[in-house]
Design an enzyme around this catalytic site. Sequence first.
Site, short mmCIF file in Angstrom:
data_model
loop_
_atom_site.label_atom_id
_atom_site.label_comp_id
_atom_site.label_asym_id
_atom_site.label_seq_id
_atom_site.Cartn_x
_atom_site.Cartn_y
_atom_site.Cartn_z
N LYS A 54 -0.43 7.35 -1.69
CA LYS A 54 -0.84 6.37 -2.92
C LYS A 54 -1.99 7.24 -3.74
CE LYS A 54 0.04 2.08 -0.65
NZ LYS A 54 -0.48 1.18 0.38
N GLN A 98 -5.93 -1.19 2.79
CA GLN A 98 -4.57 -0.74 3.63
C GLN A 98 -4.34 -2.03 4.88
OE1 GLN A 98 -2.27 1.12 2.31
NE2 GLN A 98 -1.03 0.33 4.05
N ASP A 121 -2.97 -5.30 -5.17
CA ASP A 121 -1.87 -5.52 -4.30
C ASP A 121 -1.24 -7.08 -4.57
OD1 ASP A 121 -1.02 -3.93 -2.61
OD2 ASP A 121 -2.52 -4.26 -1.15
#
Length: 289
Positions: A54, A98, A121
């Site tokens: 990422k 994460q 997200d």
Amino acid sequence: MTATMIDGKAFAAGLRERVGAAAATFTARAGRRPGLAVVLVGEDAASAVYVRSKGKATVASGMESIEHRLPADTTQDALIALVDALNADDAVDGILVQLPLPRHIDEQAVLIRIDPDKDVDGFHPVNAGRLATGMDGLVPCTPLGCILLLKDRHASLSGMEAVVIGRSNIVGKPMAQLLLKESCTVTTVHSRTRDVAGHVRRADIVVAAVGIPAFVRADWVKPGATVIDVGINRTDAGLVGDVDPAAAEVAGAMTPVPGGVGPMTIAVLMRNTLVAAHRRAGLPAPEGL
Ligand code: NAD
């Protein structure tokens, strides 16, 4: 093989290129790069790989990557304090914590603390609610990637029978909402569904997000259907999806694993960060993304 294989890798590369161009325009107009903060707690090897890729994709898109690596024994309070600091930091447009988090931390308590307008997200209940009610918001990356592939394949999804296998908050539920928004007739099947095969046999569009290798059998697939395989299962034979590859003999189009949905997720994360940056700067959303 009769199915056209849907090349998610090529589509994702194109999307990342468009995001990179739009990020350069944003930087020229706003006087700063879009910024994505990624927080990793602990030493989980797979998570570390995801966070690294990422970060690399963020930099390659001309955006600022802000990485926070915290030890596995970080307290929930300390993690929430970091999220608060990132919420308040004007250089940060997107915040991604994460998952999974270490077991002593309540994931929901952390995710709900992220500013919904920085929630790239799309997991915050405010963004789930915006999606469900048709408001502009940030949409989870993997299902949005699936919709982009489907819309690339079909000029209109309106009226199509879509079956989503799986009802997770990350994939299945937002996927069903997105298909509904495209005017599909949507059925979500899950572990308690009585006749999964019977539902799949009716579908013009099948999205499989189960986590079981080759769960969807070739003889379940309606001839000509478009099959999107979200599954990523690590087996002795390597990475396999949730759909039996033999389904490509029946389907009209199908995503391979690897090289289908997988590459889309990070490309959409870049897109979401750019969209969040525009909204926060009061700029109109970039076109063509
Ligand atoms: P999950 O475990 O949270 O959800 C799985 C879903 O499958 C559940 O809702 C469950 O009801 C359903 N299910 C389980 N057994 C079933 C059965 N026998 N019949 C019908 N439904 C059944 O998983 P998830 O997070 O939604 O992920 C699903 C898959 O997608 C996994 O393989 C995961 O690795 C993969 N994934 C890929 C990406 C990507 O970037 N491509 C992103 C997220 C998840």
